[in-house]
Motif scaffolding. Structure first.
Motif, short mmCIF file in Angstrom:
data_model
loop_
_atom_site.label_atom_id
_atom_site.label_comp_id
_atom_site.label_asym_id
_atom_site.label_seq_id
_atom_site.Cartn_x
_atom_site.Cartn_y
_atom_site.Cartn_z
N SER A 176 0.84 -1.19 0.00
CA SER A 176 0.00 0.00 0.00
C SER A 176 0.87 1.23 0.00
N THR A 177 0.69 2.11 -0.98
CA THR A 177 1.36 3.40 -1.02
C THR A 177 0.32 4.45 -1.30
N SER A 178 0.64 5.72 -1.04
CA SER A 178 -0.34 6.77 -1.24
C SER A 178 -0.74 6.82 -2.71
N GLY A 179 -2.05 6.68 -2.94
CA GLY A 179 -2.58 6.82 -4.29
C GLY A 179 -2.51 5.56 -5.12
N ALA A 180 -1.97 4.44 -4.59
CA ALA A 180 -1.86 3.24 -5.41
C ALA A 180 -1.83 2.02 -4.52
N LEU A 181 -2.26 0.89 -5.07
CA LEU A 181 -2.15 -0.39 -4.40
C LEU A 181 -1.48 -1.36 -5.36
N LEU A 182 -0.33 -1.85 -4.98
CA LEU A 182 0.47 -2.72 -5.83
C LEU A 182 0.39 -4.14 -5.29
N ARG A 183 -0.03 -5.09 -6.12
CA ARG A 183 -0.08 -6.49 -5.71
C ARG A 183 1.09 -7.23 -6.37
N LEU A 184 1.86 -7.96 -5.55
CA LEU A 184 3.00 -8.73 -6.01
C LEU A 184 2.62 -10.20 -6.04
#
Length: 261
Positions: A229-237
């Motif tokens: 979780s980062t500000s403005g985005a959600l990155l799934r690995l």
């Protein structure tokens, strides 16, 4: 997605954001004016927007529109708009449609907004000149900053250390006559925040500033399922390498997560 084999891995990235969409908010920066309704072409995008109280964000398709601004509650089919102006929404993650000027002569303009994380221990500050009578403003700050902000022109953004600042604004009218436009002392900026500073001509040490918590580039939270979780985005690995060995994902030398098959 990490795919392929351990000896020949490949990385596949998927972005769920639809192309051409921007998250748009409307800000009414016209002082001494009633709340407004704002339309893009014939679609109402913000209703009853009060002075310096941003409307909720809406998803809008980037492109060119006719922005029409009415007194709140007006009938767009029969009433004359306060503003009818062509604007362009850029293909950026965040945008702002700004209504500013005097109650007798308001204007509308659209600008991209930068709500990305700030560097560690720093804040982002964007200046907007709302003073129609002083179209050119110069900032003279406590740390020796000097910059120019023009009325109805693109906002000016700086990124600086999180600290307390004094801002002294000197304005020039159409004849070049200079005057003190605004004074704001001991303004505290916090790290990981993005600020909108509306220059409105106040000299009471109470400037009009909106803030958004955007986090810093050091902020992240990795969950057990590999989401970052980062500000403005959600990155799934996702680890899809067939030998079922856990792998580490890194970015810029920092470990984001260890993800099992």
């Amino acid at each position: 997605i990490l795919a392929g084999s351990r000896t020949q891995p490949t990385i596949v990235t998927l972005d769920e954001r639809a192309p051409g969409l921007t998250s748009l908010r409307v800000v009414n920066a016209v002082s001494l004016a009633p709340a407004v309704d704002v339309y893009l072409d014939d679609q109402l995008i913000a209703a009853n927007v009060e002075y310096i109280r941003p409307a909720d964000r809406v998803e809008a398709i980037s492109g060119t529109y006719t922005a029409r601004v009415f007194t709140a509650g007006a009938n767009p089919a029969s009433d004359q708009p306060l503003v009818s102006q062509t604007i362009t929404l850029d293909n950026t993650p965040y945008s702002m449609l700004l209504v500013l000027g005097s109650a007798e002569n308001p204007v509308a303009a659209a600008y991209p907004e930068d709500l990305s994380p700030t560097p560690p221990d720093e804040a982002r500050l964007t200046f907007i000149n709302t003073l129609e009578g002083l179209p050119t403003l110069e900032l003279q700050g406590s740390e020796g900053q000097s910059l120019i902000v023009r009325y109805a022109d693109a906002p000016v953004t700086i990124v600086d250390s999180a600290a307390s600042y004094n801002f002294y604004w000197v304005g020039s009218d159409a004849t070049g006559q200079q005057d003190t436009a605004e004074i704001a002392e001991n303004v505290q900026l916090e790290a990981g925040y993005s600020y909108l500073y509306f220059i409105t001509g106040r000299t009471d040490n109470n400037p009009v500033i909106l803030s958004d918590r955007v986090g810093t580039t050091e902020d992240s939270a990795v969950s057990d399922d590999g989401s970052v979780s980062t500000s403005g985005a959600l990155l799934r690995l996702v680890n899809a390498v067939e030998d079922q060995t856990p792998v580490e994902f890194t970015a810029n030398g920092e470990v984001l997560a260890t993800v099992s098959y």
